[in-house]
Write a protein that holds these residues in place. Structure first.
Motif, PDB file in Angstrom:
ATOM      1  N   LEU A 125      22.103  82.998  28.055  1.00 12.72           N
ATOM      2  CA  LEU A 125      22.017  81.539  27.949  1.00 12.72           C
ATOM      3  C   LEU A 125      22.924  81.016  26.842  1.00 12.72           C
ATOM      4  N   LEU A 126      23.002  81.739  25.749  1.00 14.87           N
ATOM      5  CA  LEU A 126      23.864  81.304  24.652  1.00 14.87           C
ATOM      6  C   LEU A 126      25.341  81.431  25.011  1.00 14.87           C
ATOM      7  N   HIS A 127      25.684  82.513  25.683  1.00 15.74           N
ATOM      8  CA  HIS A 127      27.100  82.810  25.907  1.00 15.74           C
ATOM      9  C   HIS A 127      27.708  81.909  26.974  1.00 15.74           C
ATOM     10  N   PHE A 128      26.922  81.564  28.004  1.00 14.86           N
ATOM     11  CA  PHE A 128      27.459  80.771  29.105  1.00 14.86           C
ATOM     12  C   PHE A 128      27.189  79.288  28.915  1.00 14.86           C
ATOM     13  N   LYS A 129      27.361  78.828  27.689  1.00 15.11           N
ATOM     14  CA  LYS A 129      27.145  77.416  27.362  1.00 15.11           C
ATOM     15  C   LYS A 129      28.067  76.515  28.174  1.00 15.11           C
ATOM     16  N   VAL A 130      29.357  76.810  28.191  1.00 13.94           N
ATOM     17  CA  VAL A 130      30.330  75.952  28.884  1.00 13.94           C
ATOM     18  C   VAL A 130      30.032  75.898  30.379  1.00 13.94           C
ATOM     19  N   GLU A 131      29.755  77.065  30.983  1.00 16.17           N
ATOM     20  CA  GLU A 131      29.490  77.100  32.419  1.00 16.17           C
ATOM     21  C   GLU A 131      28.216  76.340  32.781  1.00 16.17           C
ATOM     22  N   LEU A 132      27.171  76.468  31.948  1.00 17.70           N
ATOM     23  CA  LEU A 132      25.918  75.769  32.217  1.00 17.70           C
ATOM     24  C   LEU A 132      26.085  74.260  32.086  1.00 17.70           C
ATOM     25  N   HIS A 133      26.833  73.826  31.070  1.00 17.95           N
ATOM     26  CA  HIS A 133      27.093  72.392  30.925  1.00 17.95           C
ATOM     27  C   HIS A 133      27.935  71.869  32.087  1.00 17.95           C
ATOM     28  N   ALA A 134      28.891  72.678  32.543  1.00 20.53           N
ATOM     29  CA  ALA A 134      29.710  72.264  33.681  1.00 20.53           C
ATOM     30  C   ALA A 134      28.859  72.132  34.948  1.00 20.53           C
ATOM     31  N   LEU A 135      27.913  73.060  35.126  1.00 17.53           N
ATOM     32  CA  LEU A 135      27.019  72.978  36.275  1.00 17.53           C
ATOM     33  C   LEU A 135      26.175  71.715  36.200  1.00 17.53           C
ATOM     34  N   ALA A 136      25.653  71.395  35.009  1.00 17.13           N
ATOM     35  CA  ALA A 136      24.832  70.190  34.846  1.00 17.13           C
ATOM     36  C   ALA A 136      25.632  68.934  35.180  1.00 17.13           C
ATOM     37  N   ARG A 137      26.916  68.922  34.816  1.00 20.77           N
ATOM     38  CA  ARG A 137      27.733  67.751  35.119  1.00 20.77           C
ATOM     39  C   ARG A 137      28.022  67.622  36.608  1.00 20.77           C
ATOM     40  N   ARG A 138      28.059  68.763  37.317  1.00 17.62           N
ATOM     41  CA  ARG A 138      28.329  68.716  38.754  1.00 17.62           C
ATOM     42  C   ARG A 138      27.114  68.263  39.560  1.00 17.62           C
ATOM     43  N   LEU A 139      25.922  68.434  39.004  1.00 15.01           N
ATOM     44  CA  LEU A 139      24.714  68.113  39.745  1.00 15.01           C
ATOM     45  C   LEU A 139      24.540  66.603  39.831  1.00 15.01           C
ATOM     46  N   GLY A 140      24.387  66.121  41.044  1.00 14.36           N
ATOM     47  CA  GLY A 140      24.124  64.709  41.251  1.00 14.36           C
ATOM     48  C   GLY A 140      22.656  64.464  41.541  1.00 14.36           C
ATOM     49  N   GLY A 141      22.362  63.253  41.992  1.00 18.78           N
ATOM     50  CA  GLY A 141      20.972  62.903  42.274  1.00 18.78           C
ATOM     51  C   GLY A 141      20.370  63.756  43.364  1.00 18.78           C
ATOM     52  N   ASP A 142      21.150  64.044  44.423  1.00 11.57           N
ATOM     53  CA  ASP A 142      20.636  64.875  45.515  1.00 11.57           C
ATOM     54  C   ASP A 142      20.350  66.295  45.054  1.00 11.57           C
ATOM     55  N   ASP A 143      21.183  66.803  44.153  1.00  9.70           N
ATOM     56  CA  ASP A 143      20.999  68.165  43.671  1.00  9.70           C
ATOM     57  C   ASP A 143      19.752  68.278  42.799  1.00  9.70           C
ATOM     58  N   LEU A 144      19.560  67.301  41.932  1.00  9.96           N
ATOM     59  CA  LEU A 144      18.353  67.303  41.098  1.00  9.96           C
ATOM     60  C   LEU A 144      17.109  67.136  41.963  1.00  9.96           C
ATOM     61  N   ARG A 145      17.235  66.346  43.028  1.00  6.68           N
ATOM     62  CA  ARG A 145      16.090  66.203  43.926  1.00  6.68           C
ATOM     63  C   ARG A 145      15.762  67.534  44.601  1.00  6.68           C
ATOM     64  N   ALA A 146      16.796  68.338  44.915  1.00 10.97           N
ATOM     65  CA  ALA A 146      16.548  69.656  45.507  1.00 10.97           C
ATOM     66  C   ALA A 146      15.731  70.531  44.566  1.00 10.97           C
ATOM     67  N   ILE A 147      16.077  70.501  43.268  1.00 16.12           N
ATOM     68  CA  ILE A 147      15.347  71.312  42.296  1.00 16.12           C
ATOM     69  C   ILE A 147      13.914  70.814  42.154  1.00 16.12           C
TER      70      ILE A 147
END
Length: 420
Positions: A125-147
């Motif tokens: 979790l610490l090491h993949f900070k950039v990738e996790l933040h990039a994933l969060a930015r890609r998630l839209g309303g439909d994606d959050l609704r899926a989760i």
């Protein structure tokens, strides 16, 4: 050296090693006020507090946590005064140190394996900070609704359902039916989030793999349609075959969850089919890999409507299988398996696996029924490719899948029951 002393040194060594691991990651990724030695010492301090707490009470752990918190506050104050402009607002390092103290304290009297797993998850979790933040930015309303919908399906609906059987043949258990739905939706949501992480620009290989994790049928239809829009037939065939290969992996996972013993019997056929799918795919991909393809858009796999439909289909297949076996005998099960395979391999796989786990069908019959459903589903998708994509992509797709289908049919007909 006594056994107790050896255990003590081992715990201290593990604590320092995990602290060094986390500290190395923190120090290597940016300017932080706590680095390699700080994390190792924090973990060691937590372990010592845990060991002391066994003799003097839990107040030692509370005092140690308070002391670490005070040091974090003082460290931040001193750093803010020294170079305010260089700091990026974040509490990650502070939380990491507090967790390191807790992990060190747990090592004093807990299970070593769990501590190592926690540390591993921690450093990822610490090491993949950039990738996790990039994933969060890609998630839209439909994606959050899926989760959120997956959380609703799994942690809100599932616990309130009764865990007992109802109706004829005693096969309808609301809890077990919905549990199977959460398994399928969970696999699909995982593939959907991976698709979002890699984006629509993922190549044809990744598109086939991720699409198969979400829905192999939908992926087949999408790539067949794209041939009409100009996508090269070899690339579409590779993606479709890969989606079918991932479907075989899904089937294995579903069997393993519901009936691990059945998996041992199904592995020869499913493993051979998977290998005979991947080999021709690799050969064709090497010839056509210079062309690329954008992955078709994927729909939210956690919608409540499809989940309820999946639950109804699973319950229906389970009931029809039990009724067919009771009224018509073993051969009727294969007819049910073929019909169910045309629509959904997941439902028939889970239903047969459950019947096998309850010893309502033999293991030998169960794996043959599942492979039959896989073959029926492949035939349905081949017809879809021919009608939607045209003769060229159908020919190439059939060439990729034919060895696997022939092997599956041969295993059903001639694999000896005694050898399974």
């Amino acid at each position: 050296m006594s056994f107790e002393l050896e255990q003590l040194f081992s715990r201290i060594g593990l604590s320092v090693a995990l602290g060094l691991l986390i500290g190395l990651q923190r120090e290597a990724t940016g300017p932080e006020f706590a680095g390699l030695r700080s994390f190792a010492l924090t973990a060691l301090f937590g372990t010592l507090c845990g060991l002391l707490a066994e003799h003097f009470g839990g107040w030692v752990l509370v005092a140690g946590l308070f002391a670490i918190t005070i040091l974090l506050v003082l460290g931040n104050v001193m750093q803010w005064r020294g170079r305010v402009d260089d700091l990026e607002p974040s509490v990650t390092n502070e939380l990491a140190l507090l967790l390191m103290f807790g992990l060190g304290a747990y090592i004093a009297f807990g299970e070593w394996e769990l501590a190592v797993v926690v540390a591993g998850v921690f450093v990822v979790l610490l090491h993949f900070k950039v990738e996790l933040h990039a994933l969060a930015r890609r998630l839209g309303g439909d994606d959050l609704r899926a989760i959120v919908q997956f959380v609703l399906i799994t942690f809100v609906v599932l616990p309130v359902l009764p865990d007992r059987t109802f109706g004829p043949y005693a096969v309808f258990n609301p809890f077990e039916v919905w549990l199977m739905v959460t398994l399928i939706v969970g696999i699909s949501v995982g593939g959907y989030l991976l698709y979002k992480a890699f984006g629509g620009g993922a190549g044809v290989l990744l598109g086939g793999v991720l699409g198969g994790a979400v829905s192999s049928t939908a992926t087949t239809l999408a790539y067949a349609r794209r041939v009409r829009e100009g996508l090269a037939a070899p690339l579409a065939a590779v993606a479709i075959a890969l989606a079918s290969a991932v479907m075989l992996v899904r089937v294995k996972v579903e069997i393993a969850v519901v009936s691990p013993l059945l998996l041992r019997h199904a592995l020869p056929a499913l493993g051979l089919m998977l290998a005979l799918t991947l080999l021709p795919v690799a050969w064709l991909w090497r010839r056509s890999r210079r062309q690329d393809a954008t992955m078709p858009p994927q729909k939210n796999p956690a919608e409540l409507g499809p989940a309820i439909t999946m639950a109804g289909l699973y319950a229906l297949v389970l009931f029809v299988l039990a009724a067919a076996k009771d009224s018509l005998g073993r051969d009727a099960l294969f007819l049910v398996s073929i019909v169910a395979g045309f629509t959904d391999v997941d439902a028939i796989t889970l239903s047969v696996s459950r019947l096998a786990s309850e010893e309502r069908v033999t293991l030998d019959t169960a794996w043959r029924l599942i492979v039959t459903a896989v073959l029926a589903n492949a035939a349905f998708k081949a017809a879809m490719v021919a009608s939607v994509g045209g003769p060229e992509v159908f020919r190439r797709t059939l060439w990729l899948l034919l060895p696997s289908l022939a092997a599956g049919l041969g295993m059903i007909l001639w694999w000896p029951a005694a050898a399974v």
